[in-house]
Design a protein around this motif. Structure first.
Motif, PDB file in Angstrom:
ATOM      1  N   GLU A   1       0.834  -1.203   0.000  1.00 22.70           N
ATOM      2  CA  GLU A   1       0.000   0.000   0.000  1.00 22.70           C
ATOM      3  C   GLU A   1       0.872   1.258   0.000  1.00 22.70           C
ATOM      4  N   ARG A   2       1.947   1.265   0.788  1.00 21.98           N
ATOM      5  CA  ARG A   2       2.858   2.419   0.811  1.00 21.98           C
ATOM      6  C   ARG A   2       3.510   2.632  -0.551  1.00 21.98           C
ATOM      7  N   VAL A   3       3.951   1.555  -1.179  1.00 22.66           N
ATOM      8  CA  VAL A   3       4.578   1.654  -2.494  1.00 22.66           C
ATOM      9  C   VAL A   3       3.580   2.199  -3.509  1.00 22.66           C
ATOM     10  N   GLU A   4       2.354   1.714  -3.430  1.00 23.31           N
ATOM     11  CA  GLU A   4       1.323   2.196  -4.348  1.00 23.31           C
ATOM     12  C   GLU A   4       1.039   3.680  -4.133  1.00 23.31           C
ATOM     13  N   GLU A   5       0.965   4.115  -2.872  1.00 21.45           N
ATOM     14  CA  GLU A   5       0.727   5.533  -2.579  1.00 21.45           C
ATOM     15  C   GLU A   5       1.878   6.395  -3.078  1.00 21.45           C
ATOM     16  N   GLU A   6       3.118   5.921  -2.889  1.00 24.25           N
ATOM     17  CA  GLU A   6       4.275   6.672  -3.368  1.00 24.25           C
ATOM     18  C   GLU A   6       4.261   6.784  -4.891  1.00 24.25           C
ATOM     19  N   TRP A   7       3.924   5.687  -5.563  1.00 27.06           N
ATOM     20  CA  TRP A   7       3.860   5.700  -7.019  1.00 27.06           C
ATOM     21  C   TRP A   7       2.787   6.671  -7.498  1.00 27.06           C
ATOM     22  N   LEU A   8       1.623   6.626  -6.860  1.00 21.25           N
ATOM     23  CA  LEU A   8       0.526   7.508  -7.242  1.00 21.25           C
ATOM     24  C   LEU A   8       0.908   8.969  -7.017  1.00 21.25           C
ATOM     25  N   ASP A   9       1.526   9.253  -5.874  1.00 19.59           N
ATOM     26  CA  ASP A   9       1.951  10.617  -5.577  1.00 19.59           C
ATOM     27  C   ASP A   9       2.954  11.104  -6.620  1.00 19.59           C
ATOM     28  N   GLU A  10       3.920  10.252  -6.956  1.00 23.53           N
ATOM     29  CA  GLU A  10       4.932  10.601  -7.953  1.00 23.53           C
ATOM     30  C   GLU A  10       4.297  10.808  -9.328  1.00 23.53           C
ATOM     31  N   SER A  11       3.335   9.958  -9.669  1.00 25.60           N
ATOM     32  CA  SER A  11       2.683  10.057 -10.968  1.00 25.60           C
ATOM     33  C   SER A  11       1.840  11.322 -11.099  1.00 25.60           C
ATOM     34  N   LEU A  12       1.232  11.748 -10.013  1.00 26.18           N
ATOM     35  CA  LEU A  12       0.354  12.918 -10.058  1.00 26.18           C
ATOM     36  C   LEU A  12       1.072  14.234  -9.803  1.00 26.18           C
ATOM     37  N   ARG A  13       2.329  14.184  -9.393  1.00 27.28           N
ATOM     38  CA  ARG A  13       3.082  15.390  -9.061  1.00 27.28           C
ATOM     39  C   ARG A  13       3.079  16.423 -10.197  1.00 27.28           C
ATOM     40  N   PRO A  14       3.307  16.035 -11.466  1.00 27.83           N
ATOM     41  CA  PRO A  14       3.300  17.045 -12.530  1.00 27.83           C
ATOM     42  C   PRO A  14       1.954  17.760 -12.664  1.00 27.83           C
ATOM     43  N   TYR A  15       0.892  17.111 -12.316  1.00 26.52           N
ATOM     44  CA  TYR A  15      -0.428  17.712 -12.451  1.00 26.52           C
ATOM     45  C   TYR A  15      -0.773  18.609 -11.270  1.00 26.52           C
ATOM     46  N   ARG A  16      -0.024  18.467 -10.192  1.00 24.45           N
ATOM     47  CA  ARG A  16      -0.278  19.275  -9.006  1.00 24.45           C
ATOM     48  C   ARG A  16       0.526  20.568  -9.028  1.00 24.45           C
TER      49      ARG A  16
ATOM     50  N   SER B   1       1.618  24.062 -10.784  1.00 23.45           N
ATOM     51  CA  SER B   1       1.133  25.016 -11.793  1.00 23.45           C
ATOM     52  C   SER B   1       2.285  25.433 -12.692  1.00 23.45           C
ATOM     53  N   ALA B   2       2.016  26.260 -13.672  1.00 15.77           N
ATOM     54  CA  ALA B   2       3.031  26.707 -14.621  1.00 15.77           C
ATOM     55  C   ALA B   2       4.106  27.545 -13.943  1.00 15.77           C
ATOM     56  N   THR B   3       3.804  28.176 -12.809  1.00 16.88           N
ATOM     57  CA  THR B   3       4.793  28.996 -12.116  1.00 16.88           C
ATOM     58  C   THR B   3       5.679  28.174 -11.199  1.00 16.88           C
ATOM     59  N   GLY B   4       5.386  26.890 -11.049  1.00 17.30           N
ATOM     60  CA  GLY B   4       6.227  26.035 -10.237  1.00 17.30           C
ATOM     61  C   GLY B   4       5.772  25.901  -8.802  1.00 17.30           C
ATOM     62  N   THR B   5       4.629  26.450  -8.433  1.00 13.51           N
ATOM     63  CA  THR B   5       4.139  26.311  -7.066  1.00 13.51           C
ATOM     64  C   THR B   5       3.102  25.214  -7.025  1.00 13.51           C
TER      65      THR B   5
ATOM     66  N   GLY C   1      -5.493  22.308  -4.197  1.00 12.40           N
ATOM     67  CA  GLY C   1      -6.738  21.665  -4.595  1.00 12.40           C
ATOM     68  C   GLY C   1      -6.492  20.542  -5.579  1.00 12.40           C
ATOM     69  N   PRO C   2      -7.567  19.999  -6.103  1.00 18.09           N
ATOM     70  CA  PRO C   2      -7.427  18.924  -7.104  1.00 18.09           C
ATOM     71  C   PRO C   2      -6.871  19.488  -8.399  1.00 18.09           C
ATOM     72  N   PRO C   3      -6.258  18.660  -9.217  1.00 22.79           N
ATOM     73  CA  PRO C   3      -5.712  19.137 -10.468  1.00 22.79           C
ATOM     74  C   PRO C   3      -6.812  19.706 -11.345  1.00 22.79           C
ATOM     75  N   THR C   4      -6.478  20.774 -12.051  1.00 19.96           N
ATOM     76  CA  THR C   4      -7.457  21.383 -12.943  1.00 19.96           C
ATOM     77  C   THR C   4      -6.862  21.453 -14.341  1.00 19.96           C
ATOM     78  N   VAL C   5      -7.753  21.540 -15.307  1.00 22.67           N
ATOM     79  CA  VAL C   5      -7.327  21.634 -16.688  1.00 22.67           C
ATOM     80  C   VAL C   5      -7.038  23.107 -16.963  1.00 22.67           C
ATOM     81  N   GLY C   6      -5.891  23.385 -17.549  1.00 26.82           N
ATOM     82  CA  GLY C   6      -5.504  24.759 -17.835  1.00 26.82           C
ATOM     83  C   GLY C   6      -6.393  25.385 -18.894  1.00 26.82           C
ATOM     84  N   THR C   7      -6.595  26.683 -18.799  1.00 28.51           N
ATOM     85  CA  THR C   7      -7.395  27.383 -19.790  1.00 28.51           C
ATOM     86  C   THR C   7      -6.479  28.234 -20.637  1.00 28.51           C
TER      87      THR C   7
END
Length: 120
Positions: free
Chosen positions: A88-103, A105-109, A113-119
């Protein structure tokens, strides 16, 4: 003729007479009733009779029961609790790593909130 030999002959006779439920019941009783050391001594003959007398479904069930009595229950397919927690820990780490780019923003912060689609 020993009681085990007589029971094995009776099992074969019942199978030939298509009294399979009685034969299986007798075979179950033989497995459960004999001590392990006697089952070990008769294992070859018991397996031969079960293989010869029963069709696949009943034969496999009886041989599995014989194996369980002789060798204990088969190992569980479910993981141990600590293995499950580690997975479970490995899965959570993988998920966190996979979602990091979506969390991020373009400014690097990071956004809280949940990931949003850019406009545009």
């Amino acid at each position: 003729m020993s009681a085990v030999d007589a029971a094995l002959r009776e099992i074969e006779a019942l199978c030939r007479a298509v009294k399979l439920d009685k034969a299986q019941s007798l075979a179950d009783g033989l497995i459960e009733g004999l001590p392990v050391h006697d089952l070990e001594a008769w294992e070859g003959q018991i397996r031969a009779v079960f293989t010869r007398a029963f069709l696949k479904k009943r034969r496999n069930a009886l041989l599995a029961r014989l194996d369980e009595k002789l060798h204990g229950p088969p190992p569980s397919a479910t993981p141990e609790p600590e293995e499950s927690a580690q997975a479970e820990r490995v899965e959570e780490e993988w998920l966190d790593e996979s979602l990091r780019p979506y969390r991020t923003s373009a400014t690097g912060t990071s956004s809280s909130g949940p990931p949003t689609v850019g406009t545009v």
